[in-house]
Design a protein around this motif. Sequence first.
Motif, short mmCIF file in Angstrom:
data_model
loop_
_atom_site.label_atom_id
_atom_site.label_comp_id
_atom_site.label_asym_id
_atom_site.label_seq_id
_atom_site.Cartn_x
_atom_site.Cartn_y
_atom_site.Cartn_z
N LEU A 273 2.88 2.87 2.90
CA LEU A 273 1.93 2.91 4.01
C LEU A 273 1.94 1.59 4.77
O LEU A 273 1.82 1.56 5.99
CB LEU A 273 0.52 3.21 3.50
N ALA A 274 2.04 0.50 4.05
CA ALA A 274 2.09 -0.84 4.66
C ALA A 274 2.42 -1.85 3.57
O ALA A 274 2.11 -1.63 2.39
CB ALA A 274 0.75 -1.19 5.30
N GLU A 275 3.06 -2.92 3.98
CA GLU A 275 3.28 -4.03 3.05
C GLU A 275 2.90 -5.30 3.81
O GLU A 275 3.49 -5.58 4.86
CB GLU A 275 4.73 -4.08 2.57
N VAL B 200 -8.72 -10.17 -3.20
CA VAL B 200 -7.31 -10.38 -3.50
C VAL B 200 -7.17 -11.66 -4.30
O VAL B 200 -7.84 -12.66 -4.02
CB VAL B 200 -6.50 -10.48 -2.18
N GLY B 201 -6.31 -11.62 -5.31
CA GLY B 201 -6.07 -12.80 -6.13
C GLY B 201 -4.75 -13.46 -5.74
O GLY B 201 -4.33 -13.39 -4.58
N ASP B 202 -4.09 -14.06 -6.71
CA ASP B 202 -2.82 -14.75 -6.44
C ASP B 202 -1.60 -13.87 -6.71
O ASP B 202 -0.48 -14.27 -6.43
CB ASP B 202 -2.72 -16.00 -7.32
N GLU B 203 -1.81 -12.69 -7.29
CA GLU B 203 -0.69 -11.86 -7.70
C GLU B 203 -0.32 -10.84 -6.63
O GLU B 203 -1.12 -10.53 -5.75
CB GLU B 203 -1.04 -11.14 -9.00
N ASN B 204 0.90 -10.33 -6.75
CA ASN B 204 1.38 -9.29 -5.84
C ASN B 204 0.99 -7.93 -6.41
O ASN B 204 1.19 -7.66 -7.60
CB ASN B 204 2.91 -9.36 -5.70
N TRP B 205 0.45 -7.06 -5.54
CA TRP B 205 -0.08 -5.80 -6.01
C TRP B 205 0.54 -4.61 -5.29
O TRP B 205 0.85 -4.67 -4.11
CB TRP B 205 -1.60 -5.74 -5.78
N ARG B 206 0.63 -3.52 -6.03
CA ARG B 206 0.89 -2.21 -5.46
C ARG B 206 -0.47 -1.53 -5.42
O ARG B 206 -1.17 -1.49 -6.44
CB ARG B 206 1.86 -1.44 -6.35
N PHE C 206 0.85 -1.19 0.00
CA PHE C 206 0.00 0.00 0.00
C PHE C 206 0.89 1.24 0.00
O PHE C 206 1.79 1.36 0.83
CB PHE C 206 -0.91 0.01 1.23
N GLU C 207 0.61 2.14 -0.92
CA GLU C 207 1.38 3.38 -1.02
C GLU C 207 0.45 4.57 -1.12
O GLU C 207 -0.69 4.46 -1.57
CB GLU C 207 2.27 3.36 -2.28
N ALA D 197 -4.36 -3.67 8.29
CA ALA D 197 -2.99 -3.18 8.26
C ALA D 197 -2.91 -1.70 8.65
O ALA D 197 -1.85 -1.09 8.55
CB ALA D 197 -2.40 -3.38 6.86
N ASP D 198 -4.03 -1.12 9.09
CA ASP D 198 -4.09 0.29 9.50
C ASP D 198 -3.68 1.24 8.37
O ASP D 198 -3.07 2.28 8.62
CB ASP D 198 -3.21 0.55 10.73
N VAL D 199 -4.01 0.87 7.16
CA VAL D 199 -3.76 1.76 6.02
C VAL D 199 -4.81 2.87 6.05
O VAL D 199 -6.00 2.58 6.21
CB VAL D 199 -3.85 0.97 4.70
#
Length: 115
Positions: free
Chosen positions: A14-16, A103-109, A6-7, A32-34
């Motif tokens: 902001l959080a990962e 959420v899927g299987d991929e890594n996201w920004r 999260f940016e 995650a308190d984003v």
Amino acid sequence: MPTLRFESEAGALLAEVEAMPGDLLLDVARLADVPLHWRCGQGTCGTCKVRLARLDGAAYPAEPGRKERNVLLRAGAIDNALAAGERWPPATRHWRLACHLAVGDENWRVECPSF
Ligand code: FES
């Protein structure tokens, strides 16, 4: 497990976190308190709009449903042409509703707009 980074709009971290496929993106952000603003939690107000990008930077297509497209149009995130299409062309970033997206299987920004 997919990683969600999260940016802020300015690119500040902001959080990962790692999430489970199927988790609601808004729930992951809240745990995650984003500082992601949201109101209805039902995909109708558009407050929780975020820009999603794959962490590897690759372009990808998106398939938002009609309701999500209409809400994103009303929220000023997308134009009429994009709202009319059921399958969005590949792009490196897409607006989506965090309360409407699992959420899927991929890594996201996940870029969170400031208010
Ligand atoms: S919180 Fe209203 S559309 Fe997501």
